[in-house]
Motif scaffolding. Structure first.
Motif, short mmCIF file in Angstrom:
data_model
loop_
_atom_site.label_atom_id
_atom_site.label_comp_id
_atom_site.label_asym_id
_atom_site.label_seq_id
_atom_site.Cartn_x
_atom_site.Cartn_y
_atom_site.Cartn_z
N UNK A 1 0.87 -1.16 0.00
CA UNK A 1 0.00 0.00 0.00
C UNK A 1 0.91 1.21 0.00
N UNK A 2 0.72 2.08 -0.95
CA UNK A 2 1.49 3.32 -1.02
C UNK A 2 0.53 4.48 -0.82
N UNK A 3 0.98 5.44 -0.06
CA UNK A 3 0.10 6.53 0.36
C UNK A 3 0.71 7.90 0.07
N UNK A 4 -0.18 8.85 -0.06
CA UNK A 4 0.18 10.26 -0.01
C UNK A 4 -0.57 10.91 1.16
N UNK A 5 0.20 11.61 1.95
CA UNK A 5 -0.35 12.40 3.04
C UNK A 5 0.16 13.83 2.87
N UNK A 6 -0.46 14.74 3.59
CA UNK A 6 0.07 16.09 3.68
C UNK A 6 -0.18 16.63 5.08
N UNK A 7 0.63 17.58 5.43
CA UNK A 7 0.45 18.25 6.71
C UNK A 7 0.83 19.71 6.58
N UNK A 8 -0.12 20.55 6.87
CA UNK A 8 0.11 22.00 6.86
C UNK A 8 0.44 22.44 8.29
#
Length: 123
Positions: free
Chosen positions: A33-40
């Protein structure tokens, strides 16, 4: 040691596009499983997209659906996040992650993380 190498971040004006890449090394890409996350800054981490590398199943969060697309190039063992019609609120550090199945952006196993790539969208 597994490493996830992200690239493609940068600064862009609102309405523009960027494509992020994530290439894992020393990792069994074919069944992950490959993911993209982000955090501001000041915000919680947000799960954006999943790709299940074995069968190409994808998921994109409602918050970015229609503007972001996740894909992969199996020959290059690389995952991409195509981001179109970028908005100022998309400004964040973007991370890729990898882990075993089941694939989920909430409560999953994210064993490996990239160093992050900054995306800055100016309005």
């Amino acid at each position: 040691q597994v490493q996830l190498a992200e690239s493609g971040g940068g600064s862009v004006q609102a309405g523009g596009s960027l494509r992020l890449s994530c290439a894992p090394s020393r990792y069994s890409y074919s069944s992950a499983c490959m993911y993209w996350f982000r955090q501001a800054p000041g915000k919680e981490r947000e799960g954006l997209a999943i790709i299940r590398t074995g069968d190409g199943f994808t998921f994109v969060a409602d918050s970015v659906k229609g503007r972001f697309t996740v894909s992969q190039d199996n020959a290059k063992n690389t995952m991409y996040l195509q981001m179109n019609t970028l908005k100022a609120e998309d400004t964040a550090m973007y991370y890729c992650a990898a882990g075993p199945r089941p694939c989920t952006v909430v409560g999953g196993q994210y064993n490996y993380w990239g160093q992050g790539t900054q995306v800055t969208v100016s309005s």
